[in-house]
Design a protein around this motif. Structure first.
Motif, short mmCIF file in Angstrom:
data_model
loop_
_atom_site.label_atom_id
_atom_site.label_comp_id
_atom_site.label_asym_id
_atom_site.label_seq_id
_atom_site.Cartn_x
_atom_site.Cartn_y
_atom_site.Cartn_z
N CYS A 107 7.94 12.54 1.59
CA CYS A 107 7.71 12.59 0.14
C CYS A 107 8.68 11.65 -0.56
O CYS A 107 9.87 11.62 -0.22
CB CYS A 107 7.87 14.01 -0.40
SG CYS A 107 6.62 15.16 0.18
N GLU A 108 8.18 10.92 -1.55
CA GLU A 108 8.99 10.03 -2.36
C GLU A 108 8.67 10.31 -3.83
O GLU A 108 7.73 11.07 -4.13
CB GLU A 108 8.71 8.58 -1.98
CG GLU A 108 9.20 8.24 -0.57
CD GLU A 108 9.16 6.74 -0.28
OE1 GLU A 108 8.64 5.99 -1.13
OE2 GLU A 108 9.65 6.35 0.80
N HIS A 111 5.05 10.69 -5.09
CA HIS A 111 4.26 11.90 -4.91
C HIS A 111 4.40 12.84 -6.10
O HIS A 111 3.42 13.43 -6.57
CB HIS A 111 4.68 12.61 -3.63
CG HIS A 111 4.33 11.85 -2.38
ND1 HIS A 111 5.17 10.92 -1.83
CD2 HIS A 111 3.22 11.88 -1.60
CE1 HIS A 111 4.60 10.40 -0.74
NE2 HIS A 111 3.42 10.96 -0.58
N ARG A 114 2.38 11.40 -8.94
CA ARG A 114 0.93 11.64 -8.77
C ARG A 114 0.57 13.07 -9.19
O ARG A 114 -0.45 13.30 -9.82
CB ARG A 114 0.51 11.41 -7.32
CG ARG A 114 0.50 9.94 -6.91
CD ARG A 114 -0.53 9.15 -7.72
NE ARG A 114 -0.58 7.76 -7.33
CZ ARG A 114 -1.41 7.27 -6.43
NH1 ARG A 114 -2.27 8.07 -5.81
NH2 ARG A 114 -1.39 5.99 -6.13
N THR A 303 -0.77 15.15 2.22
CA THR A 303 -0.75 14.53 0.89
C THR A 303 0.53 14.90 0.17
O THR A 303 1.50 14.16 0.18
CB THR A 303 -1.99 14.95 0.06
OG1 THR A 303 -2.00 16.39 -0.08
CG2 THR A 303 -3.28 14.49 0.72
N VAL A 304 0.56 16.09 -0.46
CA VAL A 304 1.71 16.58 -1.20
C VAL A 304 1.88 18.07 -0.87
O VAL A 304 0.90 18.82 -0.92
CB VAL A 304 1.51 16.41 -2.72
CG1 VAL A 304 2.72 16.91 -3.49
CG2 VAL A 304 1.24 14.96 -3.07
N TRP A 344 -8.96 14.53 -6.32
CA TRP A 344 -8.36 13.56 -5.42
C TRP A 344 -9.29 13.15 -4.29
O TRP A 344 -9.28 12.00 -3.86
CB TRP A 344 -7.05 14.11 -4.88
CG TRP A 344 -5.91 13.98 -5.85
CD1 TRP A 344 -5.97 13.52 -7.14
CD2 TRP A 344 -4.53 14.28 -5.59
NE1 TRP A 344 -4.72 13.54 -7.71
CE2 TRP A 344 -3.81 14.00 -6.79
CE3 TRP A 344 -3.84 14.79 -4.50
CZ2 TRP A 344 -2.44 14.19 -6.89
CZ3 TRP A 344 -2.47 14.98 -4.60
CH2 TRP A 344 -1.76 14.68 -5.78
N THR A 349 -7.94 9.38 -4.11
CA THR A 349 -6.49 9.55 -4.07
C THR A 349 -6.04 10.24 -2.80
O THR A 349 -5.02 9.87 -2.19
CB THR A 349 -6.01 10.35 -5.29
OG1 THR A 349 -6.33 9.63 -6.49
CG2 THR A 349 -4.51 10.58 -5.24
N LEU A 353 -3.34 8.74 -0.14
CA LEU A 353 -2.09 9.38 0.23
C LEU A 353 -2.00 9.61 1.73
O LEU A 353 -0.91 9.54 2.32
CB LEU A 353 -1.94 10.71 -0.51
CG LEU A 353 -1.71 10.60 -2.03
CD1 LEU A 353 -1.75 11.97 -2.68
CD2 LEU A 353 -0.38 9.90 -2.33
N TRP A 356 -1.01 6.32 3.22
CA TRP A 356 0.42 6.09 2.95
C TRP A 356 1.27 6.91 3.90
O TRP A 356 2.26 6.41 4.46
CB TRP A 356 0.72 6.48 1.50
CG TRP A 356 2.13 6.17 1.08
CD1 TRP A 356 2.57 5.07 0.41
CD2 TRP A 356 3.30 6.98 1.32
NE1 TRP A 356 3.92 5.12 0.22
CE2 TRP A 356 4.41 6.28 0.76
CE3 TRP A 356 3.52 8.20 1.95
CZ2 TRP A 356 5.71 6.79 0.82
CZ3 TRP A 356 4.82 8.70 2.01
CH2 TRP A 356 5.89 8.00 1.45
N GLN A 357 0.90 8.18 4.08
CA GLN A 357 1.65 9.07 4.96
C GLN A 357 1.63 8.55 6.40
O GLN A 357 2.65 8.59 7.10
CB GLN A 357 1.07 10.47 4.91
CG GLN A 357 1.87 11.53 5.62
CD GLN A 357 3.20 11.79 4.93
OE1 GLN A 357 4.21 12.01 5.60
NE2 GLN A 357 3.21 11.77 3.61
#
Length: 461
Positions: A107-108, A111, A114, A303-304, A344, A349, A353, A356-357
Motif C-alpha cells: 500500500c502507498e 491507495h 483512491r 486492491t486495498v 471499481w 479501477t 490496482l 499495480w499490485q
C-alpha cells in the motif's frame, strides 16, 4: 470421580470417530469434568474390545478438537478450559518493529487517495436502497451482475443467482463451511493450511482432518483414502499461492482433486482470494467441478485492505443453504463497500490496482531473492509472501523469538499446521506489509539469523 464410561453398543464405523464423539458428548454434557484422567489406551481397548490403534486415533481426534490433552508419562486428561490460539501475525505494531508477520498487499499513498475519491463519488451517487433498505434482494441484484464479470477474470463462469456478496473472504469461507459441514461432520484440508480453520472448526463444531501435501499441493490419493476411511463431507483447498507454502497447484492436480470429490460426492470449498493477481495460473478447481464447488474470492489482498467485500459462488445444490447461513451470520454484506467494489470493477479501477499490485510484489520478490541469495525458500512471482523452511536442528520458536528481539516480526510455521504428522520448522514472511527499505532490512536480519550459530541464538534468548 465420574463413573461415566463409553457404551460399546453405540460404537459405529469408523469406530475411532464414533468413540471420540461419545467422549465429546460426555465432556460437553458435563459427565466428564475438566481435569478428569481418562483410561489408558490399552485398558480402554480391552474394555471395549477394540484395537489399541482405534483408541489411540480416538484420543488423537479429541486432542485435535481441543477437548483433551495428552501428557507423556502421566496420561490423557479432559481439557475443557481451552486457550485461544495465537494469531500468526503481530497483534499490534509497536515501536520500530519491522512487521513481516501479517499478510497484506503493498500500500502507498495512492491507495488512500483512491479510497478518498471513491468515498467522494459515493457521497454524490449513493442509491437509496444501499442506505435505506434492510432487504438483500433489494440491494444486491446489480452488484451480482457485476460480480459475474469479475469472476470471469478469475477464470470462473457463474450465474448471478449463484453469487453472494460477503464482507470479505473470511465471511465467505465461514458461510461456505456452515453450508456443507454440519456439526460433527469432517472437513479435509491441506496439512499446512489456513490459520483460522482450526479455531473455526472448534467454534462451528465440525472436525478437521489435515492431509499430506507435496510441491503441487494437496495429494489426491490422500484425499481419496481419507474419504474411504472417514465420513468426509467436504475438502477445503487453497490452490493458488495464498496457501502458507506459496504453492501454485497445476491444472492436472486440480482436475484430480475434482475427480476424487465427485467420486465420493463431497463438497469442495476453494479459497482463491488472490483471484486474477496470479498471472498465467490454471483455471480454478471450481471450473473442473462446478456442480460441487463453493468458490470464495475477495478484494482486500489485491486492491486495498479497506475494501472488505468478496464473492461466494455456490452451485445450485447449495444456493439455499448459503443464503440462509449468510442471513443468520451476517444478514448481508455492507452495501456502501459493495457500491465501491462495483464501481471499481465496472470502470476498470479494480483491475488497474491488481496490475499495480502484481508489479509491486514482483519487485519485492526480487528483493527477497537478492537478500536471501543461497537460501532455499518457496515463493511465487505474484505472491504476497515466502515460505522459509529452517534447518532441521533449528528451533522454530527460538528463531521467531530471536528475530523479534532484533526488531523483526515473522509468522511461525506452526500457526498454519493442521495435521499432527511430523513437523519441519518453518516461517512465513510477508513481503507487502512494509516499505521496500524495511523489507530489505528485515530480510537481512532473517538471513543473518539463518546463517548464524543455533546454539549461540538459543543462549541469547
Amino acid at each position: 470421580m465420574t463413573l461415566w464410561h463409553p457404551d460399546p453398543a453405540l460404537i459405529r464405523r469408523p469406530a475411532y470417530q464414533s468413540l471420540a464423539d461419545q467422549f465429546a458428548r460426555a465432556i460437553h454434557d458435563g459427565r466428564l469434568a475438566n481435569g478428569t484422567r481418562l483410561p489408558t489406551h490399552r485398558r480402554l481397548a480391552d474394555d471395549l474390545k477394540l484395537s489399541v490403534q482405534t483408541v489411540s486415533r480416538a484420543y488423537e481426534e479429541l486432542i485435535r478438537r481441543g477437548l483433551i490433552s495428552g501428557e507423556i508419562g502421566r496420561g490423557s486428561f479432559v481439557q475443557t478450559q481451552r486457550r485461544e490460539p495465537e494469531p500468526p501475525y503481530l497483534p499490534e505494531r509497536l515501536g520500530e518493529v519491522i512487521d513481516l508477520s501479517i499478510l497484506k498487499p503493498v500500500c502507498e499513498p495512492m491507495h488512500l487517495e483512491r479510497m478518498k475519491q471513491a468515498l467522494g463519488w459515493l457521497a454524490e451517487n449513493l442509491p437509496s436502497s444501499s442506505a435505506l433498505s434492510f432487504r438483500p434482494n433489494m440491494v444486491f441484484p446489480r452488484h451480482r451482475a457485476v460480480a459475474v464479470e469479475w469472476l470471469k477474470l478469475c477464470g470462473l463462469d457463474a450465474s448471478a443467482q449463484n453469487i453472494s456478496l460477503t464482507n470479505g473472504a473470511t465471511a465467505g469461507m465461514t458461510v461456505a463451511l456452515m453450508s456443507v459441514a454440519p456439526p460433527g461432520s469432517t472437513v479435509a484440508t491441506e496439512a499446512i493450511g489456513h490459520h483460522t480453520l482450526v479455531p473455526l472448526a472448534r467454534y462451528l463444531g465440525f472436525n478437521l482432518q489435515g492431509l499430506p501435501i507435496d510441491g503441487n499441493g494437496l495429494i489426491p490419493e490422500a484425499l481419496d483414502e481419507a474419504c474411504r476411511l472417514s465420513d468426509i463431507r467436504a475438502v477445503f483447498v487453497q490452490p493458488s499461492v495464498i496457501n502458507p507454502t506459496a504453492t501454485l497447484m497445476d491444472a492436472e492436480r486440480r482436475e484430480q482433486i475434482a475427480a476424487v470429490a465427485r467420486k465420493h460426492d463431497i463438497a469442495i470449498i476453494e479459497n482463491d482470494v488472490l483471484g486474477p493477481l496470479v498471472e498465467d495460473r490454471p483455471p480454478p478447481v471450481a471450473a473442473f467441478a462446478p456442480e460441487r464447488t463453493l468458490y470464495v474470492t475477495s478484494f482486500t489482498k489485491i486492491t486495498v485492505p479497506g475494501l472488505r467485500i468478496g464473492y461466494l459462488a455456490a452451485p445450485d445444490r447449495y444456493v439455499a443453504a448459503v443464503a440462509n447461513r449468510h442471513l443468520v451470520s451476517n444478514w448481508m454484506a455492507t452495501p456502501l463497500v459493495a457500491e465501491i467494489a462495483t464501481k471499481w470493477v465496472t470502470d476498470g479501477t479494480a483491475m488497474e490496482l491488481v496490475r499495480w499490485q502484481r508489479a509491486a510484489l514482483r519487485r519485492r520478490q526480487d528483493i527477497a531473492g537478492e537478500v536471501l541469495a543461497g537460501v532455499d525458500y518457496r515463493a511465487r512471482r505474484d505472491g504476497l509472501h515466502i515460505w522459509l523452511q529452517l534447518p532441521a536442528d533449528r528451533s522454530e520458536e527460538s528463531f521467531v523469538a530471536q528475530a523479534r528481539l532484533q526488531g523483526v516480526a515473522i509468522a511461525p510455521g506452526t500457526s498454519f499446521r493442521i495435521s499432527d504428522t511430523p513437523w519441519h520448522p518453518a516461517v512465513r514472511i510477508s513481503l507487502g506489509s512494509t516499505t521496500e527499505g524495511e523489507l530489505r532490512a528485515g530480510l537481512g536480519v532473517v538471513t543473518k539469523l539463518l546463517l548464524g550459530d543455533p546454539e549461540h541464538l538459543l543462549l541469547a534468548i
